[in-house]
Design a protein around this motif. Structure first.
Motif, PDB file in Angstrom:
ATOM      1  N   LEU A 196     -28.720  11.189  -4.226  1.00 50.85           N
ATOM      2  CA  LEU A 196     -28.076   9.982  -3.737  1.00 50.85           C
ATOM      3  C   LEU A 196     -29.100   9.031  -3.154  1.00 50.85           C
ATOM      4  O   LEU A 196     -29.977   9.447  -2.392  1.00 50.85           O
ATOM      5  N   ARG A 197     -28.974   7.763  -3.507  1.00 52.33           N
ATOM      6  CA  ARG A 197     -29.900   6.744  -3.015  1.00 52.33           C
ATOM      7  C   ARG A 197     -29.367   6.170  -1.708  1.00 52.33           C
ATOM      8  O   ARG A 197     -28.262   5.664  -1.641  1.00 52.33           O
ATOM      9  N   GLY A 217     -25.997   8.924  -7.680  1.00 52.96           N
ATOM     10  CA  GLY A 217     -25.590   7.547  -7.465  1.00 52.96           C
ATOM     11  C   GLY A 217     -25.881   7.075  -6.056  1.00 52.96           C
ATOM     12  O   GLY A 217     -26.827   7.537  -5.403  1.00 52.96           O
ATOM     13  N   SER A 218     -25.061   6.164  -5.571  1.00 48.56           N
ATOM     14  CA  SER A 218     -25.229   5.540  -4.265  1.00 48.56           C
ATOM     15  C   SER A 218     -24.735   6.455  -3.152  1.00 48.56           C
ATOM     16  O   SER A 218     -23.610   6.952  -3.202  1.00 48.56           O
ATOM     17  N   ASP A 233     -13.199   5.178  -9.251  1.00 43.40           N
ATOM     18  CA  ASP A 233     -13.441   4.243 -10.351  1.00 43.40           C
ATOM     19  C   ASP A 233     -14.190   2.995  -9.896  1.00 43.40           C
ATOM     20  O   ASP A 233     -14.768   2.286 -10.728  1.00 43.40           O
ATOM     21  N   ASP A 234     -14.181   2.712  -8.612  1.00 47.39           N
ATOM     22  CA  ASP A 234     -14.843   1.520  -8.079  1.00 47.39           C
ATOM     23  C   ASP A 234     -16.223   1.819  -7.498  1.00 47.39           C
ATOM     24  O   ASP A 234     -16.809   0.953  -6.827  1.00 47.39           O
ATOM     25  N   LEU A 235     -16.751   3.019  -7.743  1.00 42.56           N
ATOM     26  CA  LEU A 235     -17.981   3.442  -7.080  1.00 42.56           C
ATOM     27  C   LEU A 235     -19.096   3.758  -8.067  1.00 42.56           C
ATOM     28  O   LEU A 235     -18.843   4.139  -9.219  1.00 42.56           O
ATOM     29  N   ASP A 236     -20.314   3.613  -7.600  1.00 39.78           N
ATOM     30  CA  ASP A 236     -21.503   3.910  -8.384  1.00 39.78           C
ATOM     31  C   ASP A 236     -21.855   5.385  -8.225  1.00 39.78           C
ATOM     32  O   ASP A 236     -22.773   5.750  -7.483  1.00 39.78           O
ATOM     33  N   LEU A 237     -21.082   6.220  -8.904  1.00 37.26           N
ATOM     34  CA  LEU A 237     -21.291   7.667  -8.868  1.00 37.26           C
ATOM     35  C   LEU A 237     -21.082   8.225 -10.268  1.00 37.26           C
ATOM     36  O   LEU A 237     -20.106   7.861 -10.949  1.00 37.26           O
ATOM     37  N   VAL A 238     -21.978   9.104 -10.683  1.00 37.49           N
ATOM     38  CA  VAL A 238     -21.881   9.726 -12.000  1.00 37.49           C
ATOM     39  C   VAL A 238     -21.855  11.232 -11.822  1.00 37.49           C
ATOM     40  O   VAL A 238     -22.766  11.810 -11.204  1.00 37.49           O
ATOM     41  N   ALA A 239     -20.828  11.881 -12.344  1.00 33.81           N
ATOM     42  CA  ALA A 239     -20.709  13.339 -12.286  1.00 33.81           C
ATOM     43  C   ALA A 239     -21.026  13.922 -13.658  1.00 33.81           C
ATOM     44  O   ALA A 239     -20.572  13.406 -14.685  1.00 33.81           O
ATOM     45  N   VAL A 240     -21.802  14.999 -13.665  1.00 31.95           N
ATOM     46  CA  VAL A 240     -22.099  15.737 -14.890  1.00 31.95           C
ATOM     47  C   VAL A 240     -21.525  17.133 -14.727  1.00 31.95           C
ATOM     48  O   VAL A 240     -21.887  17.861 -13.792  1.00 31.95           O
TER      49      VAL A 240
END
Length: 281
Positions: A196-197, A217-218, A233-240
């Motif tokens: 996370l940044r 992400g953030s 859906d409104d956030l800068d996050l990516v799940a793998v």
């Protein structure tokens, strides 16, 4: 004697005091109408949020210092598990603003002092798992930060993210299994990787580098998600990975039953259009 636990506790308490001071500066100038401004939390105005923070500090103080008083809080919660917290917040928010602000400003320092005097290794009871003084302080930071967001949004103030939110991010990571369990789901057995940044640009990391599942992400957005202040859906996050992806749907850093969360911006816009059409009918 200074120990690593004492050092961490002092840092959390310092950041908690700073976060509380920022919120105090937002609400202190408000007139009566300002205190009654509705917030994104349904049925809660600005005063309700401050009353909730004051009440929770008082309950935490009882958990740390007064077993009989703590037991009374627990019994009241058992009698009304779904509405107990809201009822106390709404009731507490009805008093004159100056009285409410004074109550909150007194409750925080009293709790901080009690946490500093807890014996090393001792945990205090809570509505979820028992907590160490540092964990309790971290939870109080998380709630203060989250409710500050609601107050700021209600007042049209853009919050300035700081690296103090690392406490929220850390709690969000630590409560991963709780988030699954509170939905009656079996928590994943493997650890996730989180990268996370931070607001200052630093990279915060948890979990093994070679983990099969991850969230990146953030850090600010991650904190919004685990406090359920924004829809994923409104956030800068990516799940793998499927479990990591499911976690972002369920993430909850606060004790209690599953939160309802907030609708996405798309759903909010759709609802706004529906209400506009109905209003013209």
């Amino acid at each position: 004697m200074t120990t690593p636990e004492n050092t961490v506790l002092e840092q959390v308490l310092t950041d908690l005091a700073d976060e509380g001071a920022a919120l105090s500066a937002m609400v202190e100038p408000l007139d009566e109408a300002g205190w009654r401004t509705p917030t994104p939390a349904a049925g809660w105005d600005v005063a309700t949020h401050i009353a909730h923070l004051a009440w929770t500090d008082e309950v935490a103080l009882a958990a740390a210092t007064d077993k009989d008083r703590w037991d009374a809080f627990v019994m009241a919660a058992i009698e009304d598990p779904e509405g107990f917290v809201d009822a106390k917040a709404i009731e507490g928010g009805r008093v004159p603003p100056a009285e409410l602000l004074g109550r909150w400003r007194a409750a925080g320092p009293a709790l901080h002092a009690a946490l500093r005097t807890c014996p090393e290794g001792q945990k205090m009871p809570w509505f979820g798992p028992p907590m160490s003084p540092t964990s309790m302080a971290t939870a109080r930071f998380m709630e203060t930060w989250a409710h500050s967001l609601d107050v700021a949004e209600a007042l049209g103030i853009a919050p300035e993210p700081t690296d103090r939110i690392r406490h929220v991010a850390h709690l969000g990571v630590r409560t991963r299994n709780f988030s699954f369990g509170v939905h009656s789901l079996q928590p994943p057995t493997e650890e996730f990787r989180l990268e996370l940044r931070s607001p200052s640009g630093e990279l915060w990391q948890w979990g093994p580098e070679d983990a099969a599942q991850s969230v990146k992400g953030s850090a600010f957005d991650f904190c919004l998600r685990v406090t359920q202040r924004r829809h994923r859906d409104d956030l800068d996050l990516v799940a793998v990975g499927p479990d990591a992806d499911r976690w972002l749907d369920l993430a909850q850093a606060f004790a209690g039953p599953p939160g309802a969360g907030r609708p996405s911006s798309v759903d909010q816009a759709r609802q706004g259009r529906i209400e506009a059409v109905e209003g013209d009918a």
